[in-house]
Write a protein that holds these residues in place. Structure first.
Motif, PDB file in Angstrom:
ATOM      1  N   THR A 225      -1.767   0.665  -1.435  1.00  0.00           N
ATOM      2  CA  THR A 225      -2.212   1.949  -0.839  1.00  0.00           C
ATOM      3  C   THR A 225      -1.619   2.218   0.538  1.00  0.00           C
ATOM      4  OG1 THR A 225      -4.238   1.313   0.377  1.00  0.00           O
ATOM      5  CG2 THR A 225      -4.440   1.622  -2.016  1.00  0.00           C
ATOM      6  N   MET A 226      -0.864   1.292   1.091  1.00  0.00           N
ATOM      7  CA  MET A 226      -0.230   1.532   2.393  1.00  0.00           C
ATOM      8  C   MET A 226       1.053   2.341   2.205  1.00  0.00           C
ATOM      9  SD  MET A 226      -0.658  -2.179   4.249  1.00  0.00           S
ATOM     10  CE  MET A 226      -2.211  -3.089   4.141  1.00  0.00           C
ATOM     11  N   PRO A 227       1.576   2.915   3.281  1.00  0.00           N
ATOM     12  CA  PRO A 227       2.826   3.688   3.140  1.00  0.00           C
ATOM     13  C   PRO A 227       3.976   2.855   2.577  1.00  0.00           C
ATOM     14  CG  PRO A 227       1.757   4.172   5.229  1.00  0.00           C
ATOM     15  CD  PRO A 227       1.000   3.030   4.633  1.00  0.00           C
ATOM     16  N   ASN A 228       3.994   1.556   2.868  1.00  0.00           N
ATOM     17  CA  ASN A 228       5.068   0.687   2.373  1.00  0.00           C
ATOM     18  C   ASN A 228       4.643  -0.122   1.155  1.00  0.00           C
ATOM     19  OD1 ASN A 228       3.239  -0.747   3.901  1.00  0.00           O
ATOM     20  ND2 ASN A 228       4.762  -2.019   4.932  1.00  0.00           N
ATOM     21  N   GLN A 229       3.722   0.421   0.372  1.00  0.00           N
ATOM     22  CA  GLN A 229       3.313  -0.240  -0.869  1.00  0.00           C
ATOM     23  C   GLN A 229       4.538  -0.489  -1.760  1.00  0.00           C
ATOM     24  OE1 GLN A 229      -0.063   1.271  -3.407  1.00  0.00           O
ATOM     25  NE2 GLN A 229       1.603   1.815  -4.803  1.00  0.00           N
TER      26      GLN A 229
ATOM     27  N   ASP B 212      -4.998   2.779   3.034  1.00  0.00           N
ATOM     28  CA  ASP B 212      -4.949   4.234   3.073  1.00  0.00           C
ATOM     29  C   ASP B 212      -6.127   4.757   3.891  1.00  0.00           C
ATOM     30  OD1 ASP B 212      -4.924   6.948   2.641  1.00  0.00           O
ATOM     31  OD2 ASP B 212      -4.707   6.835   0.464  1.00  0.00           O
TER      32      ASP B 212
END
Length: 332
Positions: free
Chosen positions: A299-303, A113
């Motif tokens: 925490t990434m967009p594709n979590q 993130d």
């Protein structure tokens, strides 16, 4: 020999002049040519015949001593300081300036993130002229993607291709990366090396640090590790009170994993990827499977958070981990 009369008191003695240069017993005419050529002839216009007739064993310094009176006035110090200063300036002007080396930064940029980047890492990232980051051989660049919005167009970008292969050593790639970074640092340019998570917790920057920190001033900026970010994303405390947390890579042999997990109060198993099936079997053997939690790309967009029993081993990425939190304890 005809001696000078009415010699000004501000003429340094031969003994004093001799010590101007480090005490070497060299003749005065060799040490201070400006004094010999300008002061002595004006004071002793007929000294040349006497010098010529002097025996060969008499040094120029001895001759100067016989015609220049010893005086210790304050003016002597001024003259000496002026001569020494001129000699120093002449010496310094002949020495080329040494270029100032750049500073090496290891920036922990967090688990994914961009908003988890620290203020200090952001400030340094925006200020340095060179930004280096690891890349995969297939062209994927995770570290740069995390901070892409913070980079400036005029910054020099330095990709570091790394194999990330279980069958090939990455050390030659780190050697090449360190050499490229060192060239910029030697030229006086600061370099920030991006590192996902925390640089000193299984971070790629450690290998650059080991190669260059003894040659260049180095500063490591801590980052939020994926283990801590995963606990927050999963919504579970990792440890209570005196519990011991163990972090281990899934690349360990099954027997080693079993030994470490059997004595752990809480554990995080990182770098799952193709090792998930092995880890699952160990957890089942130890009765820990029901406590285990799975998360990938925290925490990434594709979590993705999935029940561990529903995971297909063939689809587990490298950026996945299993967390076994401490058993909850009440406060006493």
């Amino acid at each position: 020999m005809t001696h000078a009369t009415n010699i000004p008191s501000n003429i340094p003695s031969a003994n004093h002049v001799k010590t101007l240069v480090d005490g070497t017993p060299t003749g005065m005419f060799d040490i201070v040519p400006d004094i010999t050529s300008n002061i002595i002839p004006d004071i002793v216009p007929d000294a040349t015949p006497d010098i010529t007739s002097t025996s060969a064993s008499t040094s120029a310094f001895d001759i100067a001593s016989s015609i220049v009176p010893d005086t210790t006035s304050d003016t002597t110090s001024d003259t000496t300081s002026s001569i020494t200063s001129n000699m120093t300036l002449a010496t310094n002007s002949a020495i080329p300036a040494t270029p100032v080396k750049g500073r090496l930064y290891g920036l922990g940029i967090g688990p994914g993130d961009p908003e988890l980047l620290t203020l200090k890492a952001h400030r340094i990232l925006r200020s340095v002229p060179v930004v280096a980051y690891p890349t995969m051989e297939n062209g994927k660049v995770l570290a740069r993607a995390i901070v892409a919005d913070y980079l400036r167009p005029e910054q020099i970008e330095l990709p570091m291709p790394l194999p990330f292969s279980p069958t090939r050593s990455s050390q030659p790639a780190y050697d090449l990366a360190a050499e490229a970074i060192a060239r910029h640092l030697s030229a006086g340019r600061d370099v920030a090396v991006l590192c996902e998570g925390e640089p000193f917790l299984y971070g790629s920057f450690m290998y650059i640090f080991n190669r260059l920190s003894n040659q260049f001033h180095t500063e490591v900026v801590p980052g939020i590790s994926s283990t801590m970010a995963s606990a927050a994303a999963l919504g579970v405390p990792l440890t209570y009170r005196n519990d011991v947390l163990s972090i281990m890579p899934a690349t360990l042999d099954a027997e080693v994993l079993r030994d470490r997990l059997s004595v752990a109060d809480a554990a995080v198993i990182i770098k799952l990827g193709r090792h998930f099936a092995k880890v699952r079997e160990v957890l089942l053997d130890l009765g820990l499977f029901s406590r285990a939690l799975y998360i990938e790309r925290a925490t990434m967009p594709n979590q993705r958070i999935v029940a561990i029993a529903d995971i297909d081993p063939a689809e587990v990425p490298y950026w996945a981990l299993v967390m076994i939190p401490s058993l909850q304890k009440s406060v006493t």
